[in-house]
Design a protein around this motif. Structure first.
Motif, short mmCIF file in Angstrom:
data_model
loop_
_atom_site.label_atom_id
_atom_site.label_comp_id
_atom_site.label_asym_id
_atom_site.label_seq_id
_atom_site.Cartn_x
_atom_site.Cartn_y
_atom_site.Cartn_z
N GLY A 88 37.13 19.53 15.95
CA GLY A 88 37.13 20.58 16.48
C GLY A 88 38.33 21.48 16.18
N CYS A 89 39.66 20.78 16.31
CA CYS A 89 40.75 21.81 15.89
C CYS A 89 40.75 22.03 14.59
CB CYS A 89 41.91 21.00 16.59
SG CYS A 89 41.95 21.11 18.26
N GLU A 124 43.49 12.23 11.58
CA GLU A 124 43.49 13.30 10.83
C GLU A 124 42.02 13.86 10.54
OE1 GLU A 124 45.76 12.52 7.36
OE2 GLU A 124 47.35 11.46 8.46
N ALA A 125 41.95 15.26 10.71
CA ALA A 125 40.54 15.72 10.29
C ALA A 125 40.89 16.98 9.31
CB ALA A 125 39.96 16.37 11.73
N ASN A 126 39.83 17.18 8.46
CA ASN A 126 39.63 18.28 7.77
C ASN A 126 38.46 18.90 7.90
OD1 ASN A 126 42.13 17.85 6.06
ND2 ASN A 126 41.33 15.89 6.05
N ALA A 137 33.21 19.18 9.84
CA ALA A 137 34.50 18.62 9.63
C ALA A 137 34.24 16.93 9.47
CB ALA A 137 35.36 18.96 10.61
N GLU A 138 35.32 16.37 9.11
CA GLU A 138 35.37 14.73 8.93
C GLU A 138 36.78 14.41 9.35
OE1 GLU A 138 34.24 14.08 4.74
OE2 GLU A 138 35.98 14.81 3.99
N ALA A 139 36.64 13.14 9.65
CA ALA A 139 38.25 12.81 10.28
C ALA A 139 38.22 11.24 9.89
CB ALA A 139 38.39 13.08 11.69
N ARG A 140 39.45 10.83 10.14
CA ARG A 140 39.89 9.35 10.16
C ARG A 140 40.65 8.93 11.09
NH1 ARG A 140 38.82 6.72 5.07
NH2 ARG A 140 40.77 5.47 5.10
N GLY A 153 34.39 9.83 11.56
CA GLY A 153 33.53 10.34 12.04
C GLY A 153 33.51 11.90 11.26
N THR A 154 32.36 12.37 11.98
CA THR A 154 31.88 13.71 11.42
C THR A 154 31.58 14.51 12.70
OG1 THR A 154 29.59 13.02 10.93
CG2 THR A 154 31.27 12.92 9.13
N THR A 155 31.56 15.82 12.51
CA THR A 155 30.98 16.97 13.21
C THR A 155 30.18 18.16 12.84
OG1 THR A 155 31.65 18.09 15.57
CG2 THR A 155 33.07 18.51 13.69
N THR A 156 29.65 18.51 13.61
CA THR A 156 28.71 19.92 13.46
C THR A 156 29.17 20.62 14.40
OG1 THR A 156 27.02 18.77 12.04
CG2 THR A 156 26.88 21.12 12.78
#
Length: 164
Positions: A88-89, A124-126, A137-140, A153-156
């Motif tokens: 989200g950030c 870390e998210a991008n 976005a996607e993160a590890r 993970g991923t988000t919408t």
């Protein structure tokens, strides 16, 4: 059988929404710099936003027994909360003043368990896409001490105007 009882105390400052006129990135930079208080969830769960730049957010969280599930490992909800916060950030860093977001979908893939002795986890998210109404976005989630991948993970997110 003797049972040991542990306790954990935390404090927080009441939450503060981003002041009008600040972009998401400016607000998050102020949060890291101590200008604005961290959200209460950070104290509750024991994690911190440590870095932001356009399209990127990094959180770090400490593992501990207080995060254990009934099987004696860190609860998957902790992974999900770190991922959701960073994702989200990362989106928020790309939002102009007057825009907000909310998670509409969160995908979490847990790779391995973490324990109290695992130590710091770094998420870390991008941002992949930030449009007028939708962002992704996607993160590890990695172990700082061992460099291992614990989850990804991923988000919408829905993007919307904030109240004046």
């Amino acid at each position: 059988m003797t049972t040991t009882v542990n306790s954990r105390t935390h404090t927080w400052v009441p939450p503060m929404p981003p002041p009008a006129g600040l972009s998401g990135l400016e607000f998050l930079q102020g949060l890291i710099g101590g200008v604005y208080p961290p959200p209460p969830i950070a104290a509750t769960m024991g994690f911190t936003l440590v870095h932001v730049e356009p399209g990127k957010a990094i959180f770090e969280g400490e593992t501990g027994e207080h995060l254990y599930n009934p099987l004696g490992s860190i609860h998957g909800g902790y992974y999900a909360t770190l991922l959701d916060s960073a994702l989200g950030c990362a989106v928020m860093t790309r939002l102009p003043a007057g825009k907000g977001y909310t998670t509409t979908q969160l995908g979490v893939h847990m790779i391995r368990p973490a324990f109290a002795h695992t130590g710091t986890l770094r998420c870390e998210a991008n941002a992949v896409h930030v449009g007028r109404t939708v962002a992704t976005a996607e993160a590890r989630l990695m172990g700082v001490g061992d460099g291992k991948l614990y989850a990804h993970g991923t988000t919408t997110c829905a993007i919307f105007p904030t109240a004046p």
